[in-house]
Design a protein around this motif. Structure first.
Motif, PDB file in Angstrom:
ATOM      1  N   MET A 161      50.682 -76.432  56.239  1.00 30.44           N
ATOM      2  CA  MET A 161      50.360 -75.163  56.781  1.00 30.44           C
ATOM      3  C   MET A 161      50.406 -74.156  55.864  1.00 30.44           C
ATOM      4  N   VAL A 162      49.581 -73.118  55.626  1.00 26.06           N
ATOM      5  CA  VAL A 162      49.362 -72.141  54.794  1.00 26.06           C
ATOM      6  C   VAL A 162      49.912 -70.669  55.476  1.00 26.06           C
ATOM      7  N   ALA A 163      50.600 -69.750  54.711  1.00 29.03           N
ATOM      8  CA  ALA A 163      51.402 -68.792  55.147  1.00 29.03           C
ATOM      9  C   ALA A 163      50.660 -67.511  54.179  1.00 29.03           C
ATOM     10  N   LEU A 164      50.077 -66.524  54.831  1.00 24.96           N
ATOM     11  CA  LEU A 164      49.560 -65.562  54.058  1.00 24.96           C
ATOM     12  C   LEU A 164      50.476 -64.783  53.467  1.00 24.96           C
ATOM     13  N   THR A 165      50.364 -64.308  52.399  1.00 24.85           N
ATOM     14  CA  THR A 165      51.529 -63.523  51.584  1.00 24.85           C
ATOM     15  C   THR A 165      51.412 -62.299  52.072  1.00 24.85           C
ATOM     16  N   PRO A 166      52.614 -61.228  51.950  1.00 25.68           N
ATOM     17  CA  PRO A 166      52.710 -60.000  52.229  1.00 25.68           C
ATOM     18  C   PRO A 166      51.475 -58.934  51.833  1.00 25.68           C
ATOM     19  N   GLU A 167      50.894 -59.387  50.595  1.00 21.75           N
ATOM     20  CA  GLU A 167      49.856 -58.275  50.308  1.00 21.75           C
ATOM     21  C   GLU A 167      48.591 -58.798  51.192  1.00 21.75           C
ATOM     22  N   PHE A 168      48.403 -60.118  51.415  1.00 19.82           N
ATOM     23  CA  PHE A 168      47.353 -60.587  52.273  1.00 19.82           C
ATOM     24  C   PHE A 168      47.400 -60.071  53.815  1.00 19.82           C
ATOM     25  N   GLU A 169      48.471 -60.148  53.990  1.00 17.58           N
ATOM     26  CA  GLU A 169      48.996 -59.621  55.468  1.00 17.58           C
ATOM     27  C   GLU A 169      48.424 -58.078  55.698  1.00 17.58           C
ATOM     28  N   GLU A 170      48.792 -57.274  54.534  1.00 17.46           N
ATOM     29  CA  GLU A 170      48.348 -55.738  54.423  1.00 17.46           C
ATOM     30  C   GLU A 170      46.999 -55.796  54.563  1.00 17.46           C
ATOM     31  N   LEU A 171      46.196 -56.497  53.629  1.00 16.10           N
ATOM     32  CA  LEU A 171      44.819 -56.585  53.617  1.00 16.10           C
ATOM     33  C   LEU A 171      44.199 -57.036  55.102  1.00 16.10           C
ATOM     34  N   PHE A 172      44.811 -57.989  55.612  1.00 15.84           N
ATOM     35  CA  PHE A 172      44.278 -58.353  57.084  1.00 15.84           C
ATOM     36  C   PHE A 172      44.451 -57.327  57.939  1.00 15.84           C
ATOM     37  N   LYS A 173      45.576 -56.806  58.044  1.00 18.26           N
ATOM     38  CA  LYS A 173      45.619 -55.618  59.062  1.00 18.26           C
ATOM     39  C   LYS A 173      44.963 -54.456  58.925  1.00 18.26           C
ATOM     40  N   ALA A 174      44.626 -54.203  57.700  1.00 14.64           N
ATOM     41  CA  ALA A 174      43.670 -53.218  57.534  1.00 14.64           C
ATOM     42  C   ALA A 174      42.208 -53.058  57.882  1.00 14.64           C
ATOM     43  N   ALA A 175      41.705 -54.285  58.129  1.00 14.77           N
ATOM     44  CA  ALA A 175      40.449 -54.464  58.674  1.00 14.77           C
ATOM     45  C   ALA A 175      40.346 -54.281  60.298  1.00 14.77           C
ATOM     46  N   LYS A 176      39.189 -53.717  60.642  1.00 13.72           N
ATOM     47  CA  LYS A 176      39.142 -53.395  62.005  1.00 13.72           C
ATOM     48  C   LYS A 176      38.352 -54.381  62.947  1.00 13.72           C
ATOM     49  N   TYR A 177      37.266 -54.958  62.531  1.00 13.30           N
ATOM     50  CA  TYR A 177      36.628 -56.032  63.227  1.00 13.30           C
ATOM     51  C   TYR A 177      36.384 -57.270  62.164  1.00 13.30           C
ATOM     52  N   TYR A 178      36.510 -58.364  62.644  1.00 18.48           N
ATOM     53  CA  TYR A 178      36.442 -59.611  61.816  1.00 18.48           C
ATOM     54  C   TYR A 178      35.280 -60.594  62.408  1.00 18.48           C
ATOM     55  N   PRO A 179      34.487 -60.838  61.568  1.00 20.69           N
ATOM     56  CA  PRO A 179      33.452 -61.941  61.882  1.00 20.69           C
ATOM     57  C   PRO A 179      34.211 -63.378  61.911  1.00 20.69           C
ATOM     58  N   LEU A 180      33.961 -64.194  62.909  1.00 19.97           N
ATOM     59  CA  LEU A 180      34.503 -65.173  63.289  1.00 19.97           C
ATOM     60  C   LEU A 180      33.449 -66.411  63.398  1.00 19.97           C
ATOM     61  N   ALA A 181      33.414 -67.389  62.416  1.00 19.96           N
ATOM     62  CA  ALA A 181      32.353 -68.506  62.502  1.00 19.96           C
ATOM     63  C   ALA A 181      32.999 -69.486  62.912  1.00 19.96           C
ATOM     64  N   THR A 182      32.131 -70.523  63.733  1.00 13.58           N
ATOM     65  CA  THR A 182      32.314 -71.737  64.279  1.00 13.58           C
ATOM     66  C   THR A 182      31.112 -72.750  64.277  1.00 13.58           C
ATOM     67  N   ALA A 183      31.538 -73.833  64.469  1.00 16.93           N
ATOM     68  CA  ALA A 183      30.036 -74.759  64.520  1.00 16.93           C
ATOM     69  C   ALA A 183      30.290 -75.741  65.690  1.00 16.93           C
ATOM     70  N   SER A 184      29.266 -76.115  66.180  1.00 24.86           N
ATOM     71  CA  SER A 184      29.355 -77.356  67.492  1.00 24.86           C
ATOM     72  C   SER A 184      29.783 -78.696  66.589  1.00 24.86           C
ATOM     73  N   LYS A 185      29.898 -79.562  67.366  1.00 28.29           N
ATOM     74  CA  LYS A 185      30.062 -80.786  66.933  1.00 28.29           C
ATOM     75  C   LYS A 185      28.883 -81.284  65.826  1.00 28.29           C
ATOM     76  N   ALA A 186      27.945 -80.858  66.459  1.00 26.08           N
ATOM     77  CA  ALA A 186      26.575 -81.279  65.992  1.00 26.08           C
ATOM     78  C   ALA A 186      26.307 -80.325  64.477  1.00 26.08           C
ATOM     79  N   GLY A 187      27.029 -79.512  64.388  1.00 27.30           N
ATOM     80  CA  GLY A 187      26.904 -78.526  63.286  1.00 27.30           C
ATOM     81  C   GLY A 187      26.123 -77.346  63.444  1.00 27.30           C
ATOM     82  N   ASP A 188      25.782 -77.281  64.691  1.00 29.97           N
ATOM     83  CA  ASP A 188      25.103 -75.742  65.126  1.00 29.97           C
ATOM     84  C   ASP A 188      26.017 -74.606  64.776  1.00 29.97           C
ATOM     85  N   PRO A 189      25.818 -73.576  63.895  1.00 30.07           N
ATOM     86  CA  PRO A 189      26.643 -72.522  63.480  1.00 30.07           C
ATOM     87  C   PRO A 189      26.667 -71.342  64.640  1.00 30.07           C
ATOM     88  N   ASN A 190      27.726 -70.729  64.808  1.00 28.86           N
ATOM     89  CA  ASN A 190      27.676 -69.311  65.500  1.00 28.86           C
ATOM     90  C   ASN A 190      28.803 -68.419  64.799  1.00 28.86           C
TER      91      ASN A 190
END
Length: 134
Positions: free
Chosen positions: A1-30
């Motif tokens: 498992m990977v853990a965000l560093t304190p610097e990365f945590e700060e950057l992460f928390k500063a964002a307001k909206y986050y694009p989330l990408a997924t794909a179906s089993k067949a590879g259809d992206p969303n």
């Protein structure tokens, strides 16, 4: 498992909206913009699902996702890959429902997307674009 560093945590928390990408089993992206995002600890990100029917269907077929953290107030840009568990009942799901309600009372949380960070990449333009950070 990977853990965000304190610097990365700060950057992460500063964002307001986050694009989330997924794909179906067949590879259809969303990809969808999400706002009910909570950094629970350096390895765990919770997302409340209020509207993401295609996203949840994809995750049930293919439990991997990519989340992008950037915004005008961030100091950098992160692409975070994760293993995802979809929870529609249980204590963690109930906690997420309350967290979503506290943020916006008119929303109804239908599922908790529990992300376990597996990889982190730089997505800021320049010579290090795409470089694996963790």
């Amino acid at each position: 498992m990977v853990a965000l560093t304190p610097e990365f945590e700060e950057l992460f928390k500063a964002a307001k909206y986050y694009p989330l990408a997924t794909a179906s089993k067949a590879g259809d992206p969303n990809v969808v913009p999400v706002g009910s995002v909570f950094l629970m600890d350096p390895q765990t990100i919770w997302i409340g699902n209020q509207f993401m029917n295609a996203t949840v269907a994809n995750l049930k077929e293919n439990p991997r996702a990519c989340l992008y953290a950037w915004g005008p107030d961030t100091k950098g840009c992160l692409k975070i890959k994760a293993d995802v568990t979809v929870l529609e009942s249980g204590a963690d799901f109930e906690k997420m429902k309350e967290m979503v309600k506290a943020r916006r009372a008119d929303l109804v949380c239908k599922a908790l997307l529990a992300l376990k960070v597996t990889e982190v990449y730089n997505c800021k333009s320049g010579g290090d674009a795409g470089k694996r950070l963790l």
